[in-house]
Motif scaffolding. Structure first.
Motif, PDB file in Angstrom:
ATOM      1  N   LEU A   1      79.600  44.122 101.093  1.00  0.00           N
ATOM      2  CA  LEU A   1      78.487  44.451 100.196  1.00  0.00           C
ATOM      3  C   LEU A   1      78.136  43.270  99.308  1.00  0.00           C
ATOM      4  N   ARG A   2      76.835  43.101  99.069  1.00  0.00           N
ATOM      5  CA  ARG A   2      76.355  42.042  98.183  1.00  0.00           C
ATOM      6  C   ARG A   2      75.638  42.588  96.961  1.00  0.00           C
ATOM      7  N   ALA A   3      75.336  43.900  96.967  1.00  0.00           N
ATOM      8  CA  ALA A   3      74.704  44.541  95.808  1.00  0.00           C
ATOM      9  C   ALA A   3      74.871  46.051  95.943  1.00  0.00           C
ATOM     10  N   PHE A   4      74.748  46.743  94.801  1.00  0.00           N
ATOM     11  CA  PHE A   4      74.899  48.195  94.755  1.00  0.00           C
ATOM     12  C   PHE A   4      73.790  48.764  93.884  1.00  0.00           C
ATOM     13  N   ILE A   5      73.048  49.716  94.442  1.00  0.00           N
ATOM     14  CA  ILE A   5      71.954  50.372  93.717  1.00  0.00           C
ATOM     15  C   ILE A   5      72.328  51.818  93.478  1.00  0.00           C
ATOM     16  N   LEU A   6      72.078  52.295  92.266  1.00  0.00           N
ATOM     17  CA  LEU A   6      72.346  53.691  91.899  1.00  0.00           C
ATOM     18  C   LEU A   6      71.048  54.314  91.406  1.00  0.00           C
ATOM     19  N   THR A   7      70.684  55.477  91.959  1.00  0.00           N
ATOM     20  CA  THR A   7      69.465  56.164  91.563  1.00  0.00           C
ATOM     21  C   THR A   7      69.692  57.666  91.589  1.00  0.00           C
ATOM     22  N   GLY A   8      68.648  58.411  91.246  1.00  0.00           N
ATOM     23  CA  GLY A   8      68.728  59.869  91.247  1.00  0.00           C
ATOM     24  C   GLY A   8      67.669  60.472  92.151  1.00  0.00           C
ATOM     25  N   GLU A   9      67.972  61.621  92.721  1.00  0.00           N
ATOM     26  CA  GLU A   9      67.030  62.335  93.582  1.00  0.00           C
ATOM     27  C   GLU A   9      66.020  63.083  92.724  1.00  0.00           C
ATOM     28  N   GLY A  10      64.764  63.075  93.144  1.00  0.00           N
ATOM     29  CA  GLY A  10      63.741  63.846  92.444  1.00  0.00           C
ATOM     30  C   GLY A  10      63.199  63.148  91.220  1.00  0.00           C
ATOM     31  N   ARG A  11      62.886  63.937  90.199  1.00  0.00           N
ATOM     32  CA  ARG A  11      62.195  63.393  89.024  1.00  0.00           C
ATOM     33  C   ARG A  11      63.117  62.959  87.887  1.00  0.00           C
ATOM     34  N   SER A  12      64.408  62.849  88.169  1.00  0.00           N
ATOM     35  CA  SER A  12      65.355  62.462  87.138  1.00  0.00           C
ATOM     36  C   SER A  12      66.397  61.497  87.692  1.00  0.00           C
ATOM     37  N   PHE A  13      66.767  60.520  86.881  1.00  0.00           N
ATOM     38  CA  PHE A  13      67.889  59.642  87.216  1.00  0.00           C
ATOM     39  C   PHE A  13      69.161  60.464  87.006  1.00  0.00           C
ATOM     40  N   VAL A  14      69.534  60.694  85.773  1.00  0.00           N
ATOM     41  CA  VAL A  14      70.633  61.593  85.401  1.00  0.00           C
ATOM     42  C   VAL A  14      70.312  62.139  84.020  1.00  0.00           C
ATOM     43  N   ALA A  15      70.208  63.457  83.921  1.00  0.00           N
ATOM     44  CA  ALA A  15      69.844  64.091  82.647  1.00  0.00           C
ATOM     45  C   ALA A  15      71.078  64.407  81.802  1.00  0.00           C
ATOM     46  N   GLY A  16      72.077  63.536  81.817  1.00  0.00           N
ATOM     47  CA  GLY A  16      73.251  63.711  80.976  1.00  0.00           C
ATOM     48  C   GLY A  16      74.301  64.599  81.610  1.00  0.00           C
ATOM     49  N   ALA A  17      75.186  65.101  80.761  1.00  0.00           N
ATOM     50  CA  ALA A  17      76.280  65.960  81.220  1.00  0.00           C
ATOM     51  C   ALA A  17      75.768  67.380  81.454  1.00  0.00           C
ATOM     52  N   ASP A  18      76.402  68.056  82.367  1.00  0.00           N
ATOM     53  CA  ASP A  18      76.083  69.456  82.641  1.00  0.00           C
ATOM     54  C   ASP A  18      76.746  70.299  81.552  1.00  0.00           C
ATOM     55  N   ILE A  19      75.986  70.604  80.512  1.00  0.00           N
ATOM     56  CA  ILE A  19      76.569  71.299  79.367  1.00  0.00           C
ATOM     57  C   ILE A  19      77.001  72.723  79.695  1.00  0.00           C
ATOM     58  N   GLY A  20      76.454  73.303  80.738  1.00  0.00           N
ATOM     59  CA  GLY A  20      76.915  74.614  81.168  1.00  0.00           C
ATOM     60  C   GLY A  20      78.375  74.575  81.608  1.00  0.00           C
ATOM     61  N   GLU A  21      78.755  73.483  82.233  1.00  0.00           N
ATOM     62  CA  GLU A  21      80.149  73.311  82.650  1.00  0.00           C
ATOM     63  C   GLU A  21      81.042  72.991  81.451  1.00  0.00           C
ATOM     64  N   GLN A  22      80.502  72.338  80.447  1.00  0.00           N
ATOM     65  CA  GLN A  22      81.295  71.950  79.284  1.00  0.00           C
ATOM     66  C   GLN A  22      81.464  73.072  78.260  1.00  0.00           C
ATOM     67  N   LYS A  23      80.580  74.041  78.291  1.00  0.00           N
ATOM     68  CA  LYS A  23      80.575  75.093  77.268  1.00  0.00           C
ATOM     69  C   LYS A  23      81.947  75.735  77.036  1.00  0.00           C
ATOM     70  N   PRO A  24      82.687  76.105  78.091  1.00  0.00           N
ATOM     71  CA  PRO A  24      83.974  76.766  77.840  1.00  0.00           C
ATOM     72  C   PRO A  24      85.123  75.820  77.475  1.00  0.00           C
ATOM     73  N   MET A  25      84.879  74.527  77.433  1.00  0.00           N
ATOM     74  CA  MET A  25      85.956  73.568  77.158  1.00  0.00           C
ATOM     75  C   MET A  25      86.379  73.596  75.699  1.00  0.00           C
ATOM     76  N   ASP A  26      87.695  73.412  75.488  1.00  0.00           N
ATOM     77  CA  ASP A  26      88.177  73.221  74.126  1.00  0.00           C
ATOM     78  C   ASP A  26      88.128  71.726  73.809  1.00  0.00           C
ATOM     79  N   VAL A  27      88.567  71.347  72.622  1.00  0.00           N
ATOM     80  CA  VAL A  27      88.473  69.950  72.193  1.00  0.00           C
ATOM     81  C   VAL A  27      89.236  69.019  73.136  1.00  0.00           C
ATOM     82  N   GLY A  28      90.437  69.401  73.526  1.00  0.00           N
ATOM     83  CA  GLY A  28      91.240  68.558  74.414  1.00  0.00           C
ATOM     84  C   GLY A  28      90.593  68.375  75.769  1.00  0.00           C
ATOM     85  N   GLN A  29      90.063  69.460  76.315  1.00  0.00           N
ATOM     86  CA  GLN A  29      89.388  69.370  77.604  1.00  0.00           C
ATOM     87  C   GLN A  29      88.125  68.521  77.502  1.00  0.00           C
ATOM     88  N   GLY A  30      87.394  68.678  76.407  1.00  0.00           N
ATOM     89  CA  GLY A  30      86.197  67.871  76.189  1.00  0.00           C
ATOM     90  C   GLY A  30      86.518  66.394  76.077  1.00  0.00           C
TER      91      GLY A  30
END
Length: 131
Positions: free
Chosen positions: A48-77
């Motif tokens: 490899l001589r280069a690496f490109i990172l992109t997102g499918e559709g109309r977003s690159f990455v809209a941050g963390a999936d907060i639905g998955e994070q909701k049940p986490m406690d402080v240590g898990q977060g």
């Protein structure tokens, strides 16, 4: 090979597309795991001589999936954040040029991934003639 990331090599360029458009490519555990495995593959690929990172559709990455994070406690977060930071650091340390092809939202962790790359190329909805 990966559930949430599509990876292809064209010539000597690796192109990774985060593929969760229904969630604006938000980072969940599966995306992080897929990216960790992919970066391991990229780190070992001496052709490899280069690496490109992109997102499918109309977003690159809209941050963390907060639905998955909701049940986490402080240590898990904290563990979640450290895992993401370690992944972003691995992208920063790749020995080939890395390009974030930002195609829409790059919020929170999405902005962090983009900033982990050497080059950021960004286009909003107007670049496609929409909005």
């Amino acid at each position: 090979m990966y559930q949430t990331v599509r990876y292809e090599k064209k010539d000597r360029i690796g192109i990774a597309t985060i593929n969760r458009p229904e969630a604006l490519n938000a980072l969940n555990s599966q995306v992080i795991a897929d990216l960790e495995a992919l970066i391991s593959e990229v780190e070992k690929d001496t052709e490899l001589r280069a690496f490109i990172l992109t997102g499918e559709g109309r977003s690159f990455v809209a941050g963390a999936d907060i639905g998955e994070q909701k049940p986490m406690d402080v240590g898990q977060g904290r563990k979640w954040g450290q895992r993401g930071s370690a992944l972003f650091r691995r992208i920063e340390k790749l020995e080939i040029p890395t390009i974030a092809a930002v195609n829409g939202f790059a919020l929170g962790g999405g902005c962090e991934i983009a900033m982990s790359c050497d080059i950021i190329l960004a286009a909003g909805p107007n670049a496609e003639g929409k909005g």
